[in-house]
Design an enzyme around this catalytic site. Structure first.
Site, PDB file in Angstrom:
ATOM      1  CE  LYS A 150      38.735  34.651  36.575  1.00  0.00           C
ATOM      2  NZ  LYS A 150      39.359  35.901  37.052  1.00  0.00           N
ATOM      3  NE  ARG A 191      36.044  33.851  42.614  1.00  0.00           N
ATOM      4  CZ  ARG A 191      35.662  34.449  41.489  1.00  0.00           C
ATOM      5  NH1 ARG A 191      35.136  33.763  40.504  1.00  0.00           N
ATOM      6  NH2 ARG A 191      35.816  35.746  41.354  1.00  0.00           N
ATOM      7  NE  ARG A 226      35.718  43.851  35.545  1.00  0.00           N
ATOM      8  CZ  ARG A 226      36.079  42.675  36.065  1.00  0.00           C
ATOM      9  NH1 ARG A 226      36.316  41.632  35.272  1.00  0.00           N
ATOM     10  NH2 ARG A 226      36.236  42.554  37.367  1.00  0.00           N
ATOM     11  NE  ARG A 233      32.135  42.518  38.100  1.00  0.00           N
ATOM     12  CZ  ARG A 233      32.867  41.409  38.055  1.00  0.00           C
ATOM     13  NH1 ARG A 233      33.209  40.891  36.895  1.00  0.00           N
ATOM     14  NH2 ARG A 233      33.272  40.824  39.165  1.00  0.00           N
ATOM     15  NE  ARG A 280      35.960  41.062  42.827  1.00  0.00           N
ATOM     16  CZ  ARG A 280      35.988  41.773  41.698  1.00  0.00           C
ATOM     17  NH1 ARG A 280      35.888  43.097  41.733  1.00  0.00           N
ATOM     18  NH2 ARG A 280      36.091  41.174  40.546  1.00  0.00           N
TER      19      ARG A 280
HETATM   20  P1  ADP Z   1      38.286  38.561  34.618  1.00  0.00           P
HETATM   21  O1  ADP Z   1      37.176  37.832  33.890  1.00  0.00           O
HETATM   22  O2  ADP Z   1      39.496  37.679  34.860  1.00  0.00           O
HETATM   23  O3  ADP Z   1      37.837  39.238  35.866  1.00  0.00           O
HETATM   24  P2  ADP Z   1      38.126  40.445  32.359  1.00  0.00           P
HETATM   25  O4  ADP Z   1      38.224  39.572  31.150  1.00  0.00           O
HETATM   26  O5  ADP Z   1      36.801  41.003  32.711  1.00  0.00           O
HETATM   27  O6  ADP Z   1      38.807  39.702  33.643  1.00  0.00           O
HETATM   28  O7  ADP Z   1      39.169  41.635  32.170  1.00  0.00           O
HETATM   29  C1  ADP Z   1      39.308  42.651  33.154  1.00  0.00           C
HETATM   30  C2  ADP Z   1      39.450  44.002  32.453  1.00  0.00           C
HETATM   31  O8  ADP Z   1      40.713  44.054  31.776  1.00  0.00           O
HETATM   32  C3  ADP Z   1      38.387  44.270  31.384  1.00  0.00           C
HETATM   33  O9  ADP Z   1      38.074  45.643  31.433  1.00  0.00           O
HETATM   34  C4  ADP Z   1      39.081  43.881  30.061  1.00  0.00           C
HETATM   35  O10 ADP Z   1      38.593  44.666  28.989  1.00  0.00           O
HETATM   36  C5  ADP Z   1      40.536  44.213  30.360  1.00  0.00           C
HETATM   37  N1  ADP Z   1      41.469  43.273  29.734  1.00  0.00           N
HETATM   38  C6  ADP Z   1      41.328  41.921  29.609  1.00  0.00           C
HETATM   39  N2  ADP Z   1      42.405  41.374  29.003  1.00  0.00           N
HETATM   40  C7  ADP Z   1      43.261  42.417  28.753  1.00  0.00           C
HETATM   41  C8  ADP Z   1      44.563  42.500  28.148  1.00  0.00           C
HETATM   42  N3  ADP Z   1      45.203  41.408  27.693  1.00  0.00           N
HETATM   43  N4  ADP Z   1      45.132  43.709  28.067  1.00  0.00           N
HETATM   44  C9  ADP Z   1      44.497  44.809  28.542  1.00  0.00           C
HETATM   45  N5  ADP Z   1      43.287  44.793  29.125  1.00  0.00           N
HETATM   46  C10 ADP Z   1      42.658  43.617  29.231  1.00  0.00           C
HETATM   47  P1  AMP Z   2      33.722  37.147  38.969  1.00  0.00           P
HETATM   48  O1  AMP Z   2      32.759  37.692  37.966  1.00  0.00           O
HETATM   49  O2  AMP Z   2      34.242  35.784  38.601  1.00  0.00           O
HETATM   50  O3  AMP Z   2      34.836  38.117  39.300  1.00  0.00           O
HETATM   51  O4  AMP Z   2      32.891  36.927  40.299  1.00  0.00           O
HETATM   52  C1  AMP Z   2      32.259  37.993  40.971  1.00  0.00           C
HETATM   53  C2  AMP Z   2      31.819  37.568  42.372  1.00  0.00           C
HETATM   54  O5  AMP Z   2      30.882  36.487  42.274  1.00  0.00           O
HETATM   55  C3  AMP Z   2      32.936  37.023  43.267  1.00  0.00           C
HETATM   56  O6  AMP Z   2      33.635  38.048  43.939  1.00  0.00           O
HETATM   57  C4  AMP Z   2      32.145  36.135  44.238  1.00  0.00           C
HETATM   58  O7  AMP Z   2      31.448  36.918  45.198  1.00  0.00           O
HETATM   59  C5  AMP Z   2      31.088  35.527  43.324  1.00  0.00           C
HETATM   60  N1  AMP Z   2      31.566  34.280  42.698  1.00  0.00           N
HETATM   61  C6  AMP Z   2      31.812  34.049  41.373  1.00  0.00           C
HETATM   62  N2  AMP Z   2      32.227  32.787  41.173  1.00  0.00           N
HETATM   63  C7  AMP Z   2      32.261  32.202  42.402  1.00  0.00           C
HETATM   64  C8  AMP Z   2      32.636  30.910  42.872  1.00  0.00           C
HETATM   65  N3  AMP Z   2      33.072  29.942  42.037  1.00  0.00           N
HETATM   66  N4  AMP Z   2      32.554  30.667  44.205  1.00  0.00           N
HETATM   67  C9  AMP Z   2      32.113  31.609  45.051  1.00  0.00           C
HETATM   68  N5  AMP Z   2      31.777  32.846  44.692  1.00  0.00           N
HETATM   69  C10 AMP Z   2      31.839  33.139  43.367  1.00  0.00           C
END
Ligand code: ADP
Ligand code: AMP
Length: 219
Positions: free
Chosen positions: A17, A92, A131, A164, A175
């Site tokens: 995302k 969420r 990541r 992270r 999660r």
């Molecule tokens: P989210 O915001 O949904 O948690 P991220 O955008 O942070 O996901 O992506 C999670 C991990 O996967 C990151 O390390 C990112 O670089 C990697 N990633 C994202 N999209 C792709 C893809 N299409 N192919 C391979 N790796 C990806």
């Molecule tokens: P994310 O970066 O979106 O993966 O979010 C990391 C963490 O932040 C999640 O595991 C939750 O603990 C908190 N969080 C992010 N967005 C929300 C939301 N919309 N509602 C509740 N908790 C959230």
């Protein structure tokens, strides 16, 4: 002038995302509103909100709705979001989705689309394990799929990349459970509401997923 695009990006943790949202935000010149990023910034600054949120984030649980809704209300009402917005990581749960409808109604706006990044569980787990993020400029990398040019250093600002805290394996499992139990039901809510929900095959390279997103959004 009508809104350029009022979009929710939806998907499991690690589905991509943030990656897709950042690309689309740059292309459309509208903000990506990531509740996770807003919370991590509050944690980093040690604000009362950040201190309250941290315990939930570290446990892989959702932060209470009241905290999140305050952040989202402010972001959506800001001038930056006037031309459109990309919500990432929100809503969420169903209560947040209902609250979002209320907020948008009060602003005289509505959602155009919910784009779901579909990725199999094993891929999501591998993406999260790999990541790494830049603590200074928030760029996101992946040691398996999107590595930085130099080992563990940010391409843009040269800072040492970090993992992270909630990307540890035990927390990731929780999660994913929370996603299935509390977040996925939001899609049924949107189906009932008649908000368009588009599914993307997100187990593809970053630029292919972006191309799918753009073609679905018709831009
Ligand atoms: P989210 O915001 O949904 O948690 P991220 O955008 O942070 O996901 O992506 C999670 C991990 O996967 C990151 O390390 C990112 O670089 C990697 N990633 C994202 N999209 C792709 C893809 N299409 N192919 C391979 N790796 C990806
Ligand atoms: P994310 O970066 O979106 O993966 O979010 C990391 C963490 O932040 C999640 O595991 C939750 O603990 C908190 N969080 C992010 N967005 C929300 C939301 N919309 N509602 C509740 N908790 C959230």
């Amino acid at each position: 002038m009508g809104d350029l695009m009022n979009l929710v990006l939806f998907g499991a943790p690690g589905a991509g995302k943030g990656t897709q949202g950042a690309l689309l935000a740059r292309r459309l010149a509208i903000p990506r509103i990531s509740t996770g990023d807003l919370l991590r910034e509050a944690v980093r600054q040690g604000t009362p909100l950040g201190r309250q949120a941290k315990q939930y984030m570290d446990a892989g649980e959702l932060v209470p709705d009241a905290v999140i809704l305050g952040l989202v209300r402010e972001a959506l009402a800001s001038d930056a979001a006037k031309p459109g917005f990309i919500l990432d990581g929100f809503p969420r749960n169903v209560a947040q989705a209902q609250a979002l409808d209320e907020i948008l109604r009060s602003l005289g706006r509505r959602l155009d689309d919910v784009a779901v990044l579909d990725v199999p569980d094993d891929v999501v787990v591998k993406r999260i394990a790999g990541r790494r993020g830049c603590p200074s400029c928030q760029s996101v990398y992946n040691v398996h799929y999107e590595p930085p040019r130099r080992d563990e250093l940010c391409d843009s600002c040269n800072s040492s990349l970090v993992q992270r805290e909630d990307d540890r394996e035990e927390t990731v499992m929780r999660r994913l459970q929370v996603y299935r139990g509390q977040t996925q039901p939001v899609l049924a809510y949107y189906e009932v509401q008649g908000t368009p929900v588009v599914h993307l095959e997100a187990d593809r390279p970053v630029d292919e997923v972006q191309a799918q997103l753009l073609s679905h959004l018709g831009s």
